[in-house]
Motif scaffolding. Structure first.
Motif, short mmCIF file in Angstrom:
data_model
loop_
_atom_site.label_atom_id
_atom_site.label_comp_id
_atom_site.label_asym_id
_atom_site.label_seq_id
_atom_site.Cartn_x
_atom_site.Cartn_y
_atom_site.Cartn_z
N ILE A 370 6.47 0.68 2.05
CA ILE A 370 5.61 -0.48 1.76
C ILE A 370 4.16 -0.16 2.14
CG2 ILE A 370 5.10 -2.87 2.42
CD1 ILE A 370 8.09 -3.34 2.68
N VAL A 371 3.97 0.46 3.32
CA VAL A 371 2.62 0.82 3.76
C VAL A 371 2.00 1.84 2.82
CG1 VAL A 371 1.29 1.87 5.62
CG2 VAL A 371 3.12 0.27 6.17
N VAL A 372 2.80 2.83 2.38
CA VAL A 372 2.30 3.83 1.44
C VAL A 372 1.89 3.18 0.13
CG1 VAL A 372 2.95 5.84 0.05
CG2 VAL A 372 3.58 5.74 2.47
N GLY A 373 2.73 2.27 -0.39
CA GLY A 373 2.40 1.58 -1.63
C GLY A 373 1.13 0.76 -1.50
N ALA A 374 0.97 0.08 -0.36
CA ALA A 374 -0.24 -0.71 -0.13
C ALA A 374 -1.47 0.18 -0.05
CB ALA A 374 -0.09 -1.53 1.15
N GLY A 375 -1.35 1.32 0.65
CA GLY A 375 -2.48 2.24 0.78
C GLY A 375 -2.88 2.85 -0.55
N MET A 376 -1.89 3.29 -1.34
CA MET A 376 -2.20 3.90 -2.63
C MET A 376 -2.82 2.87 -3.58
SD MET A 376 -1.52 7.06 -2.43
CE MET A 376 -1.68 7.45 -4.16
N THR A 377 -2.34 1.63 -3.55
CA THR A 377 -2.90 0.59 -4.41
C THR A 377 -4.33 0.27 -3.99
OG1 THR A 377 -0.70 -0.33 -4.72
CG2 THR A 377 -2.55 -1.74 -5.29
N SER A 383 -2.83 -2.76 -8.69
CA SER A 383 -1.38 -2.66 -8.56
C SER A 383 -0.75 -2.21 -9.87
CB SER A 383 -0.80 -4.01 -8.12
OG SER A 383 -1.11 -5.02 -9.07
N SER A 384 -1.35 -2.62 -11.01
CA SER A 384 -0.81 -2.21 -12.30
C SER A 384 -0.86 -0.70 -12.48
CB SER A 384 -1.59 -2.89 -13.43
OG SER A 384 -1.48 -4.30 -13.36
N VAL A 385 -1.97 -0.09 -12.04
CA VAL A 385 -2.11 1.36 -12.17
C VAL A 385 -1.06 2.07 -11.32
CG1 VAL A 385 -3.60 3.32 -11.64
CG2 VAL A 385 -4.55 1.30 -12.77
N PHE A 386 -0.88 1.62 -10.08
CA PHE A 386 0.06 2.31 -9.19
C PHE A 386 1.50 2.14 -9.67
CE2 PHE A 386 2.86 2.17 -5.40
CZ PHE A 386 2.73 3.49 -5.02
N THR A 387 1.92 0.92 -9.98
CA THR A 387 3.30 0.71 -10.43
C THR A 387 3.55 1.37 -11.78
OG1 THR A 387 2.63 -1.45 -11.33
CG2 THR A 387 3.60 -1.43 -9.12
N SER A 388 2.53 1.43 -12.64
CA SER A 388 2.69 2.11 -13.93
C SER A 388 2.80 3.61 -13.73
CB SER A 388 1.51 1.80 -14.85
OG SER A 388 1.44 0.42 -15.13
N PRO A 406 10.42 -0.95 -2.40
CA PRO A 406 9.40 -1.16 -1.36
C PRO A 406 8.03 -0.64 -1.76
CG PRO A 406 10.94 0.57 -0.70
CD PRO A 406 11.51 -0.08 -1.91
N LEU A 407 7.95 0.40 -2.59
CA LEU A 407 6.65 0.85 -3.06
C LEU A 407 5.95 -0.23 -3.89
CD1 LEU A 407 7.46 4.55 -4.07
CD2 LEU A 407 6.01 3.81 -2.18
N ILE A 413 0.88 -6.01 -1.86
CA ILE A 413 0.02 -6.23 -0.69
C ILE A 413 -1.31 -5.51 -0.87
CG2 ILE A 413 -0.20 -5.83 1.79
CD1 ILE A 413 2.80 -6.12 2.03
N GLY A 414 -1.28 -4.29 -1.42
CA GLY A 414 -2.50 -3.52 -1.59
C GLY A 414 -3.51 -4.21 -2.48
N THR A 415 -3.05 -4.84 -3.55
CA THR A 415 -4.00 -5.51 -4.45
C THR A 415 -4.60 -6.75 -3.80
OG1 THR A 415 -4.29 -6.25 -6.73
CG2 THR A 415 -2.32 -7.01 -5.60
N THR A 416 -3.90 -7.37 -2.84
CA THR A 416 -4.47 -8.53 -2.15
C THR A 416 -5.49 -8.10 -1.09
OG1 THR A 416 -2.68 -8.55 -0.53
CG2 THR A 416 -2.37 -9.87 -2.49
N THR A 417 -5.28 -6.94 -0.48
CA THR A 417 -6.27 -6.48 0.49
C THR A 417 -7.58 -6.14 -0.20
OG1 THR A 417 -5.39 -4.22 0.30
CG2 THR A 417 -4.54 -5.58 2.09
N THR A 418 -7.49 -5.60 -1.43
CA THR A 418 -8.71 -5.36 -2.20
C THR A 418 -9.43 -6.68 -2.48
OG1 THR A 418 -7.62 -3.48 -3.25
CG2 THR A 418 -9.62 -4.30 -4.29
#
Length: 613
Positions: A370-377, A383-388, A406-407, A413-418
């Motif tokens: 989850i943390v990795v997914g948030a950081g990469m996003t 979020s669309s770019v990362f999940t795609s 979890p990613l 979460i990553g898109t909300t921090t942005t």
């Protein structure tokens, strides 16, 4: 007989081992490293480096094409999105607000754009934070359609499509289930609004600037193709009449506005700012007032800056080109990954991505994902770019569904921090409301993770995504039906019922929900405790076949496809060959049968095998 028994066990073991969700082994068919001479080793290293460079180039183009795709959707439907948001009387209905958030995000293909429109409306006083909460939930759903569309490009192979579509829709199911629980809770208690207001009131937050991370690199290409003035959409949403006649295509990148006190004249008393500075001469009013004059200094530099085409035409051109580039990049990325991830490299990567920590710390692995997914996003700011980007990796079997889940949660979460950092760039008078809306988005996703992740039993989105993946692998046309119904027809029906009033919505919605609950309960009992049900309900065979099976519908779709296909015979032959490959993926049964028929000593095994079949 002992030999015959072992043959049956072998066949049954092979049948049971063919789990479609097992990650495939990517065998290395090349020459081993130890056998190569110096020239061969240098050549292999150069080829590997070249493939990595190509992969990075394709990924860069893929991300840029997603950005251009978002711009194209804004050109095609951006003003319509602004008009939808302007109907603030409709937004007072939570369900209507939710659906509007979904539809507007689908139109502009960017949750950040639709969220910024909501922030503008709240800042201008046209919308309260309470009414904005359901819209934010809707934007969370709308942004998950991009990776679902990306999964459709892998429909050529059933096994790959099964995993890719499930990996994409696990994000959809999480968002829908979270809304299903949290929207009624918010309407009843105001949970998200109250908690975020307490947080805002507890801190003295100063204005800041949103950082540019990956955009610094991608903007070099995307801004040379098209640049948009997103304030036009916000202006339409906030009721600016002049914004409706403006083009979304940005013409001037550097302007200067000078406001000064000037003498003006005009008919009527409406132009008089104050009696002390007004005079009447010949029926005209002479007065002094502040006048703003805009000076255009530097023109933008992109392909469409001097094009006289309307926004719709430019949007359609960019839409077609970006979709072509996106699909091409995706196909090339998948082929490159298939050629690179073989042998020991594939084993190492799959172990790193899919292996849990040893007991008793296995539960930590998912939270690290989850943390990795948030950081990469946060790095790619979408979020669309990362999940795609991870969808094709799920399809080819590098990432499992259990790890993709979890990613995807981390991407939410990553898109909300942005958005949180971007909200801090708001002016002081609107900073609190902008931050509260961003915090609502953040708390909504955190609450959804608490509901659907910590306890393994509650990870329902994984099971639902796998079930849908199995269906779409057998009936690939059902993927298009799912997207159309889930993101267009279903929201439109909810929106229409909500506009008709609460009485109509409840009278139609409650019976449907009760019926859905009963059907789900019967399905669960049919699988786990069929003896608890009456004999007639232990299966759905008492219903017409079309009511409990997709097979009749598949025949209809096949008939329509055959009539519309100019070379239907070739299509049917290719489909039959693919089905045959899917039924015997490893070829072991065929090899075993040939061996039994060629070897007279295996007559007993042959008889048992035929009996087993």
């Amino acid at each position: 007989m002992a030999a015959a028994h072992s043959t049956v066990a072998l066949i049954e073991g092979e049948c049971d081992a063919a789990d479609p969700w097992d990650l495939p082994d990517m065998k290395d068919t090349g020459v081993p490293w130890s056998v190569l001479d110096t020239t061969g080793k240098v050549l292999r290293v150069l080829v590997a480096v070249g493939k990595v460079i190509l992969l990075l180039g394709f990924l860069y183009t893929f991300i840029c094409s997603l950005d251009i795709l978002s711009s194209a959707f804004q050109l095609v439907g951006g003003k319509a999105a602004g008009d939808i948001f302007q109907e603030n009387s409709v937004l007072s209905n939570p369900l209507a607000g939710l659906v509007i958030g979904v539809l507007v995000t689908l139109l502009v293909q960017s949750s950040s754009t639709s969220s910024s429109i909501v922030v503008s409306m709240v800042s201008s006083g046209l919308l309260t934070v309470q009414l904005a909460v359901p819209i934010i939930m809707g934007t969370n759903i709308g942004t998950s359609v991009t990776n679902t569309l990306v999964a459709m490009t892998q429909a050529g192979d059933r096994r790959t499509f099964r995993r890719a579509f499930a990996g994409a829709t696990v994000h959809d199911f999480f968002n829908w289930l979270s809304v299903l629980v949290l929207l009624p809770l918010e309407v009843a208690t105001g949970y998200l609004y109250l908690v975020t207001k307490l947080i805002i009131d507890s801190f003295s937050i100063k204005s800041g600037e949103a950082p540019d991370l990956l955009n610094v690199i991608t903007d070099l290409l995307t801004e040379s193709i098209i640049q948009l003035d997103e304030s036009v959409i916000s202006g339409i949403a906030t009721g600016d009449v002049e914004a409706r006649n403006k083009s979304l295509i940005k013409k001037w990148c550097q302007t200067f506005t000078n406001t000064s006190l000037m003498n003006v004249t005009g008919p009527g008393s409406g132009n008089c700012t104050s009696p002390s500075v007004c005079s009447v001469n010949g029926g005209r009013i002479f007065t002094t007032k502040n006048v703003s004059v805009t000076y255009y200094i530097q023109k933008c530099e992109h392909l469409f800056v001097d094009v006289t085409l309307p926004d719709l035409a430019v949007g359609l051109i960019l839409l077609a080109v970006s979709l072509l580039v996106l699909c091409s990049c995706l196909v090339l990325i998948v082929k490159l990954l298939n050629s690179m991830l073989r042998g020991q490299v594939a084993v190492v990567i799959k172990k790193i991505l899919n292996t849990d920590f040893p007991f008793p710390f296995g539960w930590v692995t998912g939270y690290i994902a989850i943390v990795v997914g948030a950081g990469m996003t946060f790095i790619v700011q979408s979020s669309s770019v990362f999940t795609s980007a991870i969808t094709p990796l799920v399809g080819i079997g590098v990432i499992s569904i259990e790890r993709a889940y979890p990613l995807s949660l981390g991407a939410n979460i990553g898109t909300t921090t942005t958005a949180l950092v971007a909200a801090m760039a708001s002016p002081g008078d609107t900073l609190a409301n902008a931050l509260q809306i961003a915090l609502v988005h953040f708390l909504f996703n955190i609450s959804g993770i608490i509901l659907w992740y910590p306890v393994p039993f509650t990870r329902i989105p994984i099971r639902l995504a796998k079930s849908l993946g199995n269906i779409t692998a057998s009936y690939r046309w059902f993927a298009a039906v799912y997207i159309i119904c889930c993101f267009f027809i279903f929201p439109f029906i909810i929106f229409s019922l909500s506009l008709a009033g609460w009485q109509v919505l409840l009278s139609v919605g409650i019976p449907l929900l009760i019926m859905l609950f009963i059907i789900v309960a019967i399905n669960i009992l049919q699988r786990q405790q069929p003896r608890c049900l009456p004999t007639i309900l232990r299966s759905w065979d008492f219903l017409p076949l079309w009511a409990h099976s997709l097979a009749p519908w598949d025949s209809v779709v096949a008939l329509i496809t055959a009539k519309s296909c100019c070379c239907c015979k070739c299509c049917l032959v290719a489909a039959d060959e693919q089905d045959h490959k899917d039924k015997e993926p490893m070829g072991t049964k065929k090899d075993l049968m040939v061996e039994m028929y060629d070897n007279p000593a295996m007559s007993a095994e042959r008889e048992v095998y035929i009996t087993h079949l």
